[in-house]
Design an enzyme around this catalytic site. Structure first.
Site, mmCIF file in Angstrom:
data_model
loop_
_atom_site.group_PDB
_atom_site.id
_atom_site.type_symbol
_atom_site.label_atom_id
_atom_site.label_comp_id
_atom_site.label_asym_id
_atom_site.label_seq_id
_atom_site.Cartn_x
_atom_site.Cartn_y
_atom_site.Cartn_z
ATOM 1 N N CYS A 157 5.336 21.865 -3.329
ATOM 2 C CA CYS A 157 4.694 23.153 -3.007
ATOM 3 C C CYS A 157 5.108 23.574 -1.603
ATOM 4 C CB CYS A 157 3.181 23.029 -3.128
ATOM 5 S SG CYS A 157 2.601 22.746 -4.813
ATOM 6 N N ARG A 177 6.052 27.490 -1.678
ATOM 7 C CA ARG A 177 6.333 28.336 -2.841
ATOM 8 C C ARG A 177 5.057 28.824 -3.502
ATOM 9 N NH1 ARG A 177 5.005 25.682 -7.377
ATOM 10 N NH2 ARG A 177 4.989 23.397 -7.307
ATOM 11 N N SER A 178 3.969 28.039 -3.401
ATOM 12 C CA SER A 178 2.742 28.329 -4.138
ATOM 13 C C SER A 178 1.587 27.622 -3.460
ATOM 14 C CB SER A 178 2.903 27.829 -5.585
ATOM 15 O OG SER A 178 1.687 27.907 -6.291
ATOM 16 N N GLN A 179 0.412 28.267 -3.464
ATOM 17 C CA GLN A 179 -0.744 27.588 -2.893
ATOM 18 C C GLN A 179 -2.046 28.026 -3.535
ATOM 19 O OE1 GLN A 179 -2.242 27.969 1.373
ATOM 20 N NE2 GLN A 179 -1.550 25.838 1.304
ATOM 21 N N ASN A 188 -3.388 22.052 4.139
ATOM 22 C CA ASN A 188 -1.989 22.100 4.555
ATOM 23 C C ASN A 188 -1.829 22.596 5.987
ATOM 24 O OD1 ASN A 188 -0.911 23.098 1.246
ATOM 25 N ND2 ASN A 188 -0.799 21.069 2.158
#
Length: 276
Positions: A157, A177-179, A188
């Site tokens: 990710c 890319r995505s969360q 994060n």
């Protein structure tokens, strides 16, 4: 109100008010009951955190600081892909019978590559460049390795870091890319803020800006009421960050060498459903 709280509240409200719903589309994740997990999402969210001013831990609810640091060290310091070397259980769903998550995350950072200066893995290359050529515009890592994707139990990710030194401050861009905003956003942010502080210290630099770029920032459908309640809460001042000034080697850091002091928060949200 801390800056991290203000930014998080505004980001969530923007996704709720202006986001795009994936309901009815062909999506991969499912809930535990087998139904598809749809989201409300925003594309291309960019958040900036000036680490010289405050540490970006949410006060709306507590971020598990010790576990977050343990995981980032598992990836960047141990360069591990085995959950038996990790204290938390966040990767259990993606591990095989031996505890491996495949050629993902820490595995990629531990692969040695040939450079003009010799064989180094990506972490050691960053540390080398920051010591020998800190104003280079080529200091970066990437763990989204296409040839190994089929052997990763989960595609990365957060997949790349680009480091940049300006006026003796170490800045970095984290690309993701995505969360899943509710479960992973501040986790994060805290992790990579700590990492930036650690690498800056051992490189003789000060921590500067962390720029977090999220391609697909989303709130899952079953998380919407939880997010609405969370962003309506009382906020508190940002905590104080402490890092052991005696550590000069990145590989000497432990979870005991960093901590948050005066960390006042709202209550934790329990039993958050997780889409897999």
């Amino acid at each position: 109100m801390s800056y991290a709280d203000r930014l998080f509240i505004d980001m969530c409200q923007d996704i709720l008010d202006h986001g795009y719903s994936t309901e009815g589309e062909k999506v991969r994740p499912k809930w535990e009951d087998g139904s598809y997990a749809y989201t409300i999402k925003r594309f291309g969210v960019v958040n900036r955190y000036d680490l010289s001013k405050e540490f970006p831990a949410l006060t709306l609810r507590r971020t598990a600081f010790k576990s977050a640091v343990d995981e980032i060290l598992w990836i960047w310091q141990k360069k591990s892909n085995n959950i038996h070397e990790l204290k938390s259980h966040i990767w259990d769903e993606w591990a095989d019978a031996d505890g491996s998550i495949g050629k993902a995350y820490g595995y990629q950072l531990g692969v040695k590559h040939q450079y003009k200066e010799g064989m180094m893995d990506q972490v050691d290359r960053v540390l080398f460049d920051l010591k020998e050529n800190p104003y280079s515009r080529r200091i970066m890592t990437n763990i989204y390795v296409h040839q190994d994707l089929h052997e990763m139990n989960l595609y990365p990710c957060a997949y790349s870091m680009t480091f940049n030194v300006t006026d003796d401050k170490l800045n970095a861009v984290l690309n993701q890319r995505s969360q899943d905003i509710l479960t992973a956003n501040n986790w994060n942010v805290v992790q990579y803020a700590v990492l930036l502080h650690m690498i800056a210290q051992v490189s003789g630099l000060k921590a500067g800006e962390l720029v977090h770029v999220i391609a697909d920032a989303h709130i899952y459908d079953r998380h919407i009421p939880l997010v609405k309640e969370l962003i309506s809460r009382e906020t508190y001042p940002a905590p104080d960050f402490w890092i052991n000034p005696e550590i000069k080697n990145f590989y000497d850091f432990t979870t005991d060498d960093v901590r948050l002091d005066n960390y006042q928060t709202g209550p934790q949200i329990k039993n958050i459903p997780v889409a897999v």
